[in-house]
Structure formats: structure tokens, C-alpha cells
Scaffold this active site. Structure first.
Site, mmCIF file in Angstrom:
data_model
loop_
_atom_site.group_PDB
_atom_site.id
_atom_site.type_symbol
_atom_site.label_atom_id
_atom_site.label_comp_id
_atom_site.label_asym_id
_atom_site.label_seq_id
_atom_site.Cartn_x
_atom_site.Cartn_y
_atom_site.Cartn_z
ATOM 1 N N LYS A 252 0.861 -1.190 0.000
ATOM 2 C CA LYS A 252 0.000 0.000 0.000
ATOM 3 C C LYS A 252 0.897 1.240 0.000
ATOM 4 O O LYS A 252 1.493 1.584 1.010
ATOM 5 C CB LYS A 252 -0.924 0.050 1.212
ATOM 6 N N GLU B 25 9.828 0.834 10.616
ATOM 7 C CA GLU B 25 10.857 1.831 10.295
ATOM 8 C C GLU B 25 10.208 3.176 10.555
ATOM 9 O O GLU B 25 9.384 3.609 9.755
ATOM 10 C CB GLU B 25 11.044 1.735 8.804
ATOM 11 N N GLU C 242 10.288 15.649 15.233
ATOM 12 C CA GLU C 242 10.676 15.422 13.838
ATOM 13 C C GLU C 242 9.936 16.454 12.975
ATOM 14 O O GLU C 242 8.709 16.479 12.954
ATOM 15 C CB GLU C 242 10.276 14.000 13.419
HETATM 16 P P1 NDP Z 1 1.949 8.205 8.060
HETATM 17 O O1 NDP Z 1 2.689 7.357 9.028
HETATM 18 O O2 NDP Z 1 0.522 8.520 8.346
HETATM 19 O O3 NDP Z 1 1.970 7.519 6.599
HETATM 20 C C1 NDP Z 1 2.817 6.483 6.194
HETATM 21 C C2 NDP Z 1 2.015 5.369 5.516
HETATM 22 O O4 NDP Z 1 1.115 4.785 6.458
HETATM 23 C C3 NDP Z 1 1.134 5.847 4.361
HETATM 24 O O5 NDP Z 1 1.039 4.828 3.389
HETATM 25 C C4 NDP Z 1 -0.210 6.033 5.051
HETATM 26 O O6 NDP Z 1 -1.301 6.008 4.179
HETATM 27 C C5 NDP Z 1 -0.219 4.848 5.980
HETATM 28 N N1 NDP Z 1 -1.124 4.972 7.124
HETATM 29 C C6 NDP Z 1 -1.642 6.101 7.666
HETATM 30 N N2 NDP Z 1 -2.428 5.797 8.715
HETATM 31 C C7 NDP Z 1 -2.407 4.452 8.832
HETATM 32 C C8 NDP Z 1 -3.021 3.543 9.722
HETATM 33 N N3 NDP Z 1 -3.814 3.949 10.700
HETATM 34 N N4 NDP Z 1 -2.776 2.224 9.565
HETATM 35 C C9 NDP Z 1 -1.978 1.779 8.589
HETATM 36 N N5 NDP Z 1 -1.373 2.596 7.701
HETATM 37 C C10 NDP Z 1 -1.571 3.915 7.825
HETATM 38 O O7 NDP Z 1 2.746 9.528 7.834
HETATM 39 P P2 NDP Z 1 2.170 10.970 7.384
HETATM 40 O O8 NDP Z 1 2.072 10.936 5.927
HETATM 41 O O9 NDP Z 1 0.916 11.303 8.130
HETATM 42 O O10 NDP Z 1 3.316 11.938 7.887
HETATM 43 C C11 NDP Z 1 3.263 12.455 9.215
HETATM 44 C C12 NDP Z 1 4.644 12.543 9.790
HETATM 45 O O11 NDP Z 1 5.200 11.253 9.876
HETATM 46 C C13 NDP Z 1 5.630 13.331 8.934
HETATM 47 O O12 NDP Z 1 5.524 14.693 9.177
HETATM 48 C C14 NDP Z 1 6.930 12.750 9.394
HETATM 49 O O13 NDP Z 1 7.332 13.399 10.579
HETATM 50 C C15 NDP Z 1 6.594 11.318 9.686
HETATM 51 N N6 NDP Z 1 6.950 10.415 8.576
HETATM 52 C C16 NDP Z 1 8.041 9.622 8.723
HETATM 53 C C17 NDP Z 1 8.428 8.821 7.682
HETATM 54 C C18 NDP Z 1 9.621 7.946 7.789
HETATM 55 O O14 NDP Z 1 10.196 7.577 6.761
HETATM 56 N N7 NDP Z 1 10.024 7.567 8.975
HETATM 57 C C19 NDP Z 1 7.723 8.790 6.399
HETATM 58 C C20 NDP Z 1 6.539 9.627 6.367
HETATM 59 C C21 NDP Z 1 6.210 10.407 7.424
HETATM 60 P P3 NDP Z 1 -1.917 7.394 3.613
HETATM 61 O O15 NDP Z 1 -0.844 8.044 2.847
HETATM 62 O O16 NDP Z 1 -3.019 6.909 2.778
HETATM 63 O O17 NDP Z 1 -2.350 8.180 4.811
#
Ligand code: NDP
Length: 507
Positions: A205, A279, A410
Site C-alpha cells: 500500500k 521503520e 521530527e
Molecule cells: P503516516 O505514518 O501517516 O503515513 C505512512 C504510511 O502509512 C502511508 O502509506 C499512510 O497512508 C499509511 N497509514 C496512515 N495511517 C495508517 C493507519 N492507521 N494504519 C496503517 N497505515 C496507515 O505519515 P504521514 O504521511 O501522516 O506523515 C506524518 C509525519 O510522519 C511526517 O511529518 C513525518 O514526521 C513522519 N513520517 C516519517 C516517515 C519515515 O520515513 N520515517 C515517512 C513519512 C512520514 P496514507 O498516505 O493513505 O495516509
């Protein structure tokens, strides 16, 4: 590249080629061509090597964050679609993929890797259009590294018993893989390549803002003649990700994203026999000692925090500078910051592209405002930003204290917080004062000091005299709230195998 000289006469530039903070040279636009790529107006879910409509038929729009223009509509999966994808992956695992000898699986992975290389320009352009990252990064980092992961794990597919001697390695079965928007294609490769090499089938996903290179990859899967159902891709909001995680017929969950969602996933799988790797976020310390080669360190600092607009889980977002070199280092850093070109991600001269979404831009802005309100001193170069799209100036904060939110949280944007230290022990104490533990950097000429620091840092990866270096052979993962499990290298392969010898998995 073409350089056009501005007409006015100016005083001689300083050693950075700058005059009074201004750049006398302007780069002519050098946009990457887009006529060789094809983005479909609408994408269905990729299940069993077919693009299928979601049930009930529902879609959402994906945009280009640099222009705010729509790029495509993609399917919004439902619970029934999750069930369909898991069932397809299970059947492919049972009937085909788990029965193929490793050398046959390897052939498919090599084929995928070669196709990704052949279509690398396409992947790079679509990645930059969809994520906002500069083309020079998607072209020179994301796409080659993604292909390298498939090559690397192809090499292991027929050697699992040598990788884990006397352990009878067996695939886990069906893997649910959820990836973020900052490195869409690279995270796909980190997840899919080891899973397939180990004999699992997958449902991926992608993040809702960045699914387009995953759908381009689906085309590569078909081109490579991968048996139907081995790779499935579904799009939809976070709740759909959670449906996938909770599905009773999933054996392995691999997630990259925020710590908040990582914790929800850990709670959702607690008590089940699903194997999990998480991660999550980071707040890496990049530590510069007074004997470090400063000009080299400046490049490492810039790469550490402004690479991919700072939207990097292992970004060097906290800079610790030894007090005796603080002033010269900050002067050099500000001068270097002023040379970064912010703008069109498809321009080959762009250093800092667009922030991935309006929501992420708002988060960055809010945290920067908190830094100002809490008393830190802000520096931003005087560069022009495009009038449309989600752009943010590269930002540097000095006078930061450890309690400031910009030193704790972060930010996931192009924002660096600078702190100081006097002794190595003080640097270690301050650097480890974070709930995260993903990565760190150390800059010094002393080998013995590097070893001391590496052993003392509570971080999964510590770079010495470099930053943000990745290689498929090297494990990557976190301590504390940065998650658990490792991706990359032989460790990343083990995460997709049942090594217990009791044969409970691999159904
Ligand atoms: P998320 O953790 O929400 O998104 C990462 C992935 O998880 C996306 O595919 C998202 O789908 C999915 N997801 C979201 N909610 C759920 C859930 N309840 N159960 C399972 N999967 C889920 O990150 P955000 O995009 O909201 O970013 C927010 C913050 O997270 C950023 O500002 C950053 O600080 C951090 N982040 C860290 C990352 C890393 O590499 N460690 C990567 C991205 C963000 P969808 O896109 O459809 O919401």
C-alpha cells in the site's frame, strides 16, 4: 548546463562566488523532458497482474505538489478489495511462488532490476512529478538504488541456506507492506525485493499522495512476466492500510512511516504470530568536532538535512558543533545555504524541490513558527520561491536549546537546528537525549574518536565523515521510538523468513 551572466557590474565575489549574499550568476532553466512518460488518467488496483476497479467503484485525485495540478485519479480500495488482494497473494504463494526453486525466483528479480534500469528515466520523472523531489535526486539516487536492491536480493534468492546455515529458512507467506511518500519507489524496492527473494508474495500500500511509481512498477511486473498475484498494489487511505495489517491471512507486516502510526500497528498485531518490522521517525544528531575538515563537513551537513527537502527519516536535523569552531562553521554554512537553488523539481539544477503536500508544508511552517516563538534565531537565504506549489526556504536555526520543539520533534522538512558542545561526553549526552534512535553522523579526523562515538550513540546507523549513504548490502533500522527490525543486507532478508525450524509459517 548553460550559464547566463547578469548584465550589471558587481564587486569581486568572495570565495563562494557570492556578492553581498547574492549570486551574480543565474542558471538558465534546464527542465527534464516529460514527453517520454505516460501517466494514465486513472489507475485501478493492481491485483493478480490486472488493473481492476475497486468495489464499490471509488477514486481519489493525485496531484503534483510543485504545481498543485492533478496528475491522475487512483482507485480507493475497500475492505472487500483488501480481502481480494490477500486471497490472490495467498493463492499465488501456495500454487506458484513458494514452489519455485530459488534460482527461478532470482531470474524474475534480475529481470525486474534490468527493466527498472532500462526505464529509469521514466521512473525518475514520474517520481519527481509526484513527490516533489529534485530530478537529480530521483535520477541519481532513488532509481539506481531501487534497481540495486532488486539486483542484490536476486543474488540471495538461491542461497538462503548459505545465508542462514543450519536454519532451514522458509518463506513466511503473505506480506503486507505499507510505505510512505518521501521515497516512494525506493521504499517499494526495500520492501518487495527481499520479500520476493525469500519466497513470499506481497500486497503493497503506497502513501495516498505518491502511488504513481508503484503503478509504473506494476507495469514492470507484467513486463517481467512475474506470475500473477506475487505482487499486488492497492491504494487508499490509512484505514485501508490498517485493514491490511489486521487481515488474518497476512503473515508479515512491514511498515515505514510515522511513529504514531507505527505504534498503532504494533498494537494491532500484538498477540498474533505476524512478524513485524517498523521503520519510524528520527531526529538525528550530526556532530562536528573541531578537528573535522570543515568544508567537507559543510557538504555533509547540507546533504544531511536539505537532501529530499529534509523529508528523510534519518535526516541530520540536529547539528552539534564544538564551540571552538562554531563561528567559522556557521559563516560557511550560511554562505553555502545561500547557493542552494529551490524550485521546479524537474529542473536539473534544482537542489531543493517541493514539499510533498499542503499538510506537510503546514506542519513544517508550524514548527518553524514555534522555533521563532521559543527564542531561536532563524536564518533563511533570500531566494525566490515559485508562486504555486508547496515550497519552503531552506532554514537554519541557531541559539537552539534542547527543550525547544525544533530540537525535539521530527520536522520532516528543510530545517536545521544548531546546538553546541564542549567535550565528547557532552556531545554524546545531548545527541542521545531524544526518544528517537535511527541515525547519527560524526565528523572528526581522529579514528579513535569515531569508534568511541559510534559505540556511544544510541542510533541504528552512524555515519563517519559522511551522511545519508545507502547501500543494499547494509542493514538500516532504529532504536527506541525509531522502530524495530532491520531492512537491507542479510538482516533484511531474515525479516522475511521463518528461521525457527518449527514450520509454523510458510503455510
Ligand atoms: P503516516 O505514518 O501517516 O503515513 C505512512 C504510511 O502509512 C502511508 O502509506 C499512510 O497512508 C499509511 N497509514 C496512515 N495511517 C495508517 C493507519 N492507521 N494504519 C496503517 N497505515 C496507515 O505519515 P504521514 O504521511 O501522516 O506523515 C506524518 C509525519 O510522519 C511526517 O511529518 C513525518 O514526521 C513522519 N513520517 C516519517 C516517515 C519515515 O520515513 N520515517 C515517512 C513519512 C512520514 P496514507 O498516505 O493513505 O495516509
Amino acid at each position: 548546463m548553460t550559464l547566463t551572466k547578469k548584465p550589471e557590474t558587481r564587486p569581486a565575489p568572495n570565495s563562494w562566488g557570492l556578492v553581498g549574499g547574492e549570486n551574480p550568476w543565474e542558471y538558465a532553466p534546464a527542465p527534464e523532458a516529460t514527453d517520454h512518460i505516460r501517466i494514465e488518467p486513472e489507475y485501478g488496483l493492481f491485483i493478480g497482474n490486472q488493473f481492476v476497479r475497486s468495489k464499490p467503484r471509488k477514486t481519489f485525485t493525485v496531484i503534483n505538489p510543485a504545481t498543485e495540478e492533478p496528475l491522475a485519479r487512483v482507485a480507493h480500495a475497500s475492505r472487500a478489495d483488501v480481502d481480494r488482494a490477500v486471497g490472490t497473494a495467498r493463492e499465488a504463494h501456495r500454487s506458484t511462488w513458494s514452489r519455485l526453486p530459488g534460482r527461478e525466483r532470482a531470474k524474475y528479480l534480475y529481470r525486474i532490476a534490468r527493466l527498472m534500469q532500462e526505464r529509469s528515466r521514466e521512473f525518475a520523472v514520474v517520481e519527481s512529478m509526484n513527490s516533489g523531489k529534485p530530478i537529480k535526486e530521483s535520477r541519481d539516487v532513488d532509481v539506481p538504488l531501487a534497481a540495486a536492491h532488486f539486483f542484490y536480493y536476486a543474488g540471495w534468492a538461491d542461497k538462503l541456506e548459505y545465508a542462514f546455515p543450519n536454519r532451514d529458512p522458509r518463506p513466511l507467506g503473505v506480506a503486507a507492506q505499507i510505505i510512505p511518500w518521501n521515497f516512494p519507489l525506493l521504499m517499494l524496492a526495500w520492501k518487495i525485493a527481499p520479500a520476493l527473494a525469500a519466497g513470499n508474495t506481497v500486497i503493497l500500500k503506497p502513501a495516498s499522495t505518491t502511488p504513481l511509481t508503484a503503478y509504473l512498477f506494476a507495469d514492470v511486473v507484467r513486463q517481467a512476466d512475474l506470475p500473477p498475484g506475487v505482487v499486488n498494489i492497492i491504494t487508499g487511505p490509512g484505514e485501508i492500510g490498517m485493514e491490511l495489517v489486521k487481515h488474518p491471512d497476512v503473515n508479515k507486516v512491514a511498515f515505514t512511516g510515522s511513529t504514531a502510526v507505527g505504534k498503532m500497528i504494533a498494537r494491532a498485531v500484538a498477540g498474533s504470530d505476524k512478524k513485524v518490522t517498523l521503520e519510524l521517525g528520527g531526529k538525528a544528531a550530526n556532530i562536528v568536532f573541531d578537528d573535522a575538515p570543515l568544508d567537507q563537513a559543510i557538504e555533509g551537513i547540507i546533504n544531511g538535512i536539505y537532501f529530499n527537502q529534509g523529508e528523510v527519516c534519518c535526516a541530520g536535523s540536529r547539528l552539534f558543533v564544538q564551540e571552538s569552531v562554531y563561528e567559522p562553521l556557521i559563516d560557511k554554512l550560511k554562505a553555502r545555504l545561500s547557493t542552494l537553488r529551490v524550485g521546479d523539481p524537474l529542473d536539473k539544477n534544482t537542489d531543493v524541490g517541493a514539499i510533498n503536500s499542503a499538510g506537510q508544508l503546514a506542519k513544517v511552517q508550524e514548527l518553524v513558527e514555534s522555533g521563532i516563538a521559543e527564542g531561536a534565531e532563524i536564518f533563511q537565504p533570500d531566494c525566490e520561491l515559485p508562486t504555486r506549489g508547496y515550497f519552503f526556504r531552506p532554514t537554519l536555526f541557531t541559539g537552539v536549546s534542547q527543550s525547544h520543539r525544533i530540537a525535539q520533534e521530527e520536522i520532516f522538512g528543510p530545517v536545521l537546528s544548531v546546538l553546541t558542545f564542549r567535550t565528547p561526553d557532552e556531545a554524546i549526552e545531548k545527541a542521545n537525549n531524544t526518544p528517537y534512535g535511527l541515525s547519527a553522523g560524526v565528523w572528526t579526523e581522529k579514528g579513535s574518536r569515531i569508534f568511541k562515538m559510534v559505540n556511544a550513540m544510541r542510533a541504528g546507523v552512524v555515519w563517519a565523515n559522511t551522511f545519508n549513504r545507502f547501500d543494499p548490502t547494509s542493514p538500516f533500522g532504529g532504536y527506541k521510538e525509531s522502530g524495530y527490525g532491520r531492512e537491507g543486507g542479510i538482516h533484511g532478508l531474515g525479516a522475511y523468513l521463518d528461521l525457527s525450524g518449527d514450520g509454523r509459517n510458510g503455510r
